[in-house]
Design an enzyme around this catalytic site. Structure first.
Site, PDB file in Angstrom:
ATOM      1  N   HIS A  28       1.292  -1.312   0.125  1.00 45.37           N
ATOM      2  CA  HIS A  28      -0.433  -0.007   0.117  1.00 45.37           C
ATOM      3  C   HIS A  28       0.738   1.056  -0.095  1.00 45.37           C
ATOM      4  CE1 HIS A  28      -2.008  -3.573   1.874  1.00 45.37           C
ATOM      5  NE2 HIS A  28      -3.358  -2.899   1.241  1.00 45.37           N
ATOM      6  N   HIS A 273      -4.489   3.336  -3.214  1.00 44.28           N
ATOM      7  CA  HIS A 273      -4.316   2.865  -1.893  1.00 44.28           C
ATOM      8  C   HIS A 273      -3.516   1.176  -1.582  1.00 44.28           C
ATOM      9  CE1 HIS A 273      -6.171   0.622   2.113  1.00 44.28           C
ATOM     10  NE2 HIS A 273      -6.745  -0.518   0.845  1.00 44.28           N
ATOM     11  N   GLU A 421     -17.905  -4.071  24.518  1.00 41.30           N
ATOM     12  CA  GLU A 421     -17.057  -5.355  24.741  1.00 41.30           C
ATOM     13  C   GLU A 421     -15.854  -5.229  24.036  1.00 41.30           C
ATOM     14  OE1 GLU A 421     -20.060  -5.317  24.124  1.00 41.30           O
ATOM     15  OE2 GLU A 421     -20.943  -6.327  26.002  1.00 41.30           O
ATOM     16  N   HIS A 482     -28.493 -16.128  25.475  1.00 39.35           N
ATOM     17  CA  HIS A 482     -27.170 -15.509  26.136  1.00 39.35           C
ATOM     18  C   HIS A 482     -26.850 -17.215  26.388  1.00 39.35           C
ATOM     19  CE1 HIS A 482     -29.206 -12.228  26.716  1.00 39.35           C
ATOM     20  NE2 HIS A 482     -28.443 -12.018  28.072  1.00 39.35           N
TER      21      HIS A 482
HETATM   22  C1  TPP Z   1     -11.232  -4.633   9.897  1.00 39.25           C
HETATM   23  C2  TPP Z   1     -10.621  -4.423   8.664  1.00 39.25           C
HETATM   24  N1  TPP Z   1     -11.759  -4.999   7.250  1.00 39.25           N
HETATM   25  C3  TPP Z   1     -11.318  -4.739   6.361  1.00 39.25           C
HETATM   26  C4  TPP Z   1      -9.928  -4.838   6.122  1.00 39.25           C
HETATM   27  C5  TPP Z   1      -9.679  -4.344   4.222  1.00 39.25           C
HETATM   28  N2  TPP Z   1      -9.035  -3.194   3.896  1.00 39.25           N
HETATM   29  C6  TPP Z   1      -7.754  -2.705   4.267  1.00 39.25           C
HETATM   30  S1  TPP Z   1      -7.235  -1.157   3.577  1.00 39.25           S
HETATM   31  C7  TPP Z   1      -8.734  -0.762   3.731  1.00 39.25           C
HETATM   32  C8  TPP Z   1      -9.409   0.770   3.316  1.00 39.25           C
HETATM   33  C9  TPP Z   1      -8.946   1.998   4.114  1.00 39.25           C
HETATM   34  O1  TPP Z   1      -9.383   2.586   4.303  1.00 39.25           O
HETATM   35  P1  TPP Z   1      -8.687   3.633   4.608  1.00 39.25           P
HETATM   36  O2  TPP Z   1      -8.783   3.911   6.471  1.00 39.25           O
HETATM   37  O3  TPP Z   1      -8.988   4.911   4.168  1.00 39.25           O
HETATM   38  O4  TPP Z   1      -7.225   3.757   4.500  1.00 39.25           O
HETATM   39  P2  TPP Z   1      -6.517   4.722   2.893  1.00 39.25           P
HETATM   40  O5  TPP Z   1      -6.766   4.395   1.346  1.00 39.25           O
HETATM   41  O6  TPP Z   1      -6.709   5.415   3.249  1.00 39.25           O
HETATM   42  O7  TPP Z   1      -5.105   4.966   3.691  1.00 39.25           O
HETATM   43  C10 TPP Z   1      -9.937  -1.930   3.559  1.00 39.25           C
HETATM   44  C11 TPP Z   1     -11.041  -1.592   3.886  1.00 39.25           C
HETATM   45  C12 TPP Z   1      -9.128  -4.733   6.482  1.00 39.25           C
HETATM   46  N3  TPP Z   1      -8.086  -4.445   7.026  1.00 39.25           N
HETATM   47  N4  TPP Z   1      -9.648  -4.401   8.590  1.00 39.25           N
END
Ligand code: TPP
Ligand code: MG
Length: 683
Positions: A28, A273, A421, A482
């Protein structure tokens, strides 16, 4: 290259990130490119951090909640010259992240895995990647700073916690729980930097997200600041100064940025990204930075020196001054002990042993409370929290001085996490990363709400205690919403997490001894709501057998022909059936198996002694999903477990309904002993 040295350093962070992703052909690049100036300003001019002693206890923490931007952190660790620390807490004269490791980004066994991993790469303060976990954990770190500041004095502990979060972190539900808790606790040492770039994987955030983050965080009671341009060092500096000056509120800095900054064709697009820029775009981007287009992994002269002169010099002074203060403080021994996760002498000396009581009995949650208090009184940094079930889960501390952790008494021991939680479990990781000994509790069913953070505590090998009560259909009237069924199997499937389900009060005491005694890896303590007998240990084997995960609790004369295996509240059913079967001349044995994982780590000789391979007539009894029990009963055994949800009714009726009676266990066992194939569950 005609740039001022700070700009050169920022562009080095960018290009190292670009080159590493390009070489790995995966990763990334966009966020390291846009956030490089933010990380640079923070580390160089604000973060109290000593690259030569990255485990200095009062260092400010930098948490990369947007874990996908891992190359940003690796570049910082490399350029700042952070030293590597070994497993015995020795600082080594080698880099935490060498240039070679950056060139090996995302390759097998490199120090630069896809997402930052605590315990593997020095300088990574917590594992991140599942979005939102970093900000959740950061709250626990800020709590730990407050706790240590109150206990040891703010001249020794006043570290700040900075977390870099993206759109994803703020969208995730855990960010709500964590921000709400932090606002309530007035954690003014906590600063989240929100990378407001309007881009996620699917594209523009307008596809799915329209929150007004400023108003949202103001409503949580946060101090909200805005920096309109991530490249404006002056504005960033002012925001960080404003954070440091703020009292009584956490700070959110909303930073407007352009993902993939500088890339002529990819800036502000989702393709920046999570994909390499591509060879041609890399050249164009380097050109835009005024960088030699063909250079790769270039660290221009002067850049490392610039880090040495600024964060290096400041950090060395700060950590040296701290060490002097520590020496004169009278707290050195205790702090040293905490840092090494050691325990005070005699920490377990007051653990009670419980008199046999097969009539009235005692719920294991109640026994747990007595043990917890006996230990907590001797381990000042053991903190007990609950997600609004303090008394239901019996985690209340009741000795003098065990007050609530809250503003005004941040050295309190009892944490009210509220009905949060997920944040509770993540915050416990933060507390543990800061070397406190945390536990938190809820009902076993609701462990699902915290599962991602439980998983990370295991991945990080943190000795957190996750305490769950109301552990089966035996909780009765509250009914199937529960009554946990699949949770035990789910928790047992988590690597490095030991799930301990003690059978009676004395096994509960042993379970606590195991849980508190460990320096690594979390434990899930699984306890009953309902009373269970306290076994007569003069008649049956000692509860110390729990230390081996499983043991022969009751046996026959000679070689057994049948083994009954159970955990927790079902051990009494196994014992009841066993007495009947022995009376009938069936050579039965009862194995209490409170912790599968610990048992599996015993040598084969011990395991074979407890469960002789030749004895294939086996019956497992557990009020939970049957999943996994095949391992212990083999193909010829039977499993008395759950294959449906439970029922709402008084507990005795529910147990009878699903066949959890000694009579039914004996019935199944007779068939199995005869060699009949018995349907693998009762329902
Ligand atoms: C809980 C979770 N769901 C999905 C992902 C997959 N994922 C990685 S980065 C991303 C998008 C993140 O967008 P953002 O936080 O805006 O980061 P940017 O691209 O702007 O750096 C996703 C959906 C993940 N890492 N964790
Ligand atoms: Mg984004």
């Amino acid at each position: 290259m005609g740039q001022d040295i700070d700009q050169l350093a920022i562009n080095t962070i960018r290009t190292l990130s670009i080159d590493a992703v390009e070489k790995a052909n995966s990763g990334h690049p966009g966020t390291p490119m846009s956030m490089a100036p933010v990380a640079y300003e923070l580390w160089q001019n604000h973060l109290r951090y000593d690259p030569a002693d990255p485990i200095w206890p009062n260092r400010d923490r930098f948490v990369l909640s947007a874990g996908h931007a891992s190359m940003l952190l690796y570049s910082m660790l490399h350029l700042a010259g952070v030293k590597r620390v070994d497993d015995d807490y020795n600082v080594l004269d080698e880099p935490a992240v060498s240039l070679h490791e950056i060139e090996r980004f995302r390759q097998l066994h490199s120090r630069t895995p896809g997402h930052p991993e605590y315990r593997w790469t020095t300088g990574v303060e917590t594992t991140t990647g599942p979005l939102g976990q970093g900000v959740g954990t950061s709250v626990g770190m800020a709590m730990a700073s407050k706790w240590q500041g109150e206990r040891f004095g703010s001249e020794l502990f006043d570290f700040d916690v900075y977390a870099l979060a993206g759109d994803g972190c703020l969208m995730e539900g855990i960010s709500h729980e964590a921000a709400s808790l932090a606002g309530h606790l007035k954690l003014d040492n906590l600063c989240w930097m929100y990378d407001n770039n309007h881009i996620t994987i699917d594209g523009d955030t307008s596809l799915a997200y329209g929150d007004d983050a400023l108003t949202r965080f103001e409503a949580y009671g946060w101090n909200v600041l805005r920096v309109g341009d991530a490249n404006d060092a002056g504005l960033l500096a002012r925001a960080f100064e404003a954070f440091k000056a703020e009292t009584g509120r956490p700070t959110l800095i909303v930073i407007d940025s352009h993902i993939g900054w500088g890339s002529p064709n990819k800036q502000d697009t989702e393709s920046a990204h999570g994909e390499p820029l591509g060879e041609e775009e890399v050249r164009l981007t380097k050109k835009a930075y005024g960088w030699p287009e063909d250079a790769q992994f270039l660290v221009p002269d002067g850049v490392r020196q610039r880090f040495d002169e600024v964060i290096g010099v400041r950090g060395a002074e700060l950590s040296a001054a701290w060490k002097q203060k520590l020496d004169g403080s009278g707290h050195a021994a205790e702090i040293e002990m905490m840092q090494h996760r050691e325990l005070p002498d005699g920490w377990d000396s007051a653990i009670p042993s419980f008199e046999a009581d097969e009539e009235k009995g005692l719920a294991t949650r109640k026994a747990s409370n007595k043990v917890e208090n006996a230990i907590a009184e001797k381990v000042p940094w053991l903190l007990a929290g609950s997600a609004d079930l303090t008394d239901s889960t019996s985690v209340r501390l009741n000795f003098d001085g065990a007050v609530n952790f809250e503003p005004g008494s941040f050295d309190g021991r009892q944490i009210h996490f509220g009905i949060r939680e997920h944040a509770a479990a993540a915050a416990c990781s933060g507390l543990s990363l800061s070397k406190l000994k945390p536990l938190w509790s809820t009902y076993l069913t609701f462990s699902d709400y915290a599962r991602p953070a439980i998983r990370l505590s295991a991945l990080m090998e943190l000795p957190v205690i996750h305490l769950f009560t109301h552990d089966s259909i035996g909780l009765g009237e509250d009914g199937p919403t529960h009554q946990p069924v699949e949770q035990l199997a789910g928790l047992r499937a988590v690597p490095a997490l030991d799930v301990i389900r003690p059978a009676d009060a004395n096994e509960t005491a042993e379970a606590w001894r195991v849980a508190v005694g460990r320096t690594h890896d979390p434990v899930a303590l699984v306890l009953t709501r309902q009373t269970v007998p306290i076994f007569d240990r003069s008649r049956y084997a000692s509860a110390e057998g729990l230390r081996k995960g499983g043991y022969v609790l009751a046996d026959c004369e000679g070689e057994p022909e049948l083994i009954l295996i159970a955990t927790g509240s079902e051990v009494q059913l196994a014992l009841g059936a066993h007495e009947t079967l022995i009376g009938e001349g069936i050579r039965s044995r009862v194995v209490s198996l409170p912790c599968w994982e610990i048992f599996e780590r015993q040598d084969a000789a011990y395991r074979d002694q407890v469960l002789p391979p030749a004895v294939t007539a086996r019956v497992a009894i557990e009020e939970a999903s049957t999943l996994g029990w095949e391992r212990w009963v083999g193909t010829e055994g039977a499993i008395i477990g759950m294959t449906t949800f439970g029922q709402s009714a008084p507990f005795a009726d529910v147990e009878a309904e699903f066949g959890f009676t000694p009579e039914h266990v004996a019935e199944v066992a007779r068939e199995v002993a005869k060699g009949a194939t018995v349907n693998s569950s009762t329902t």
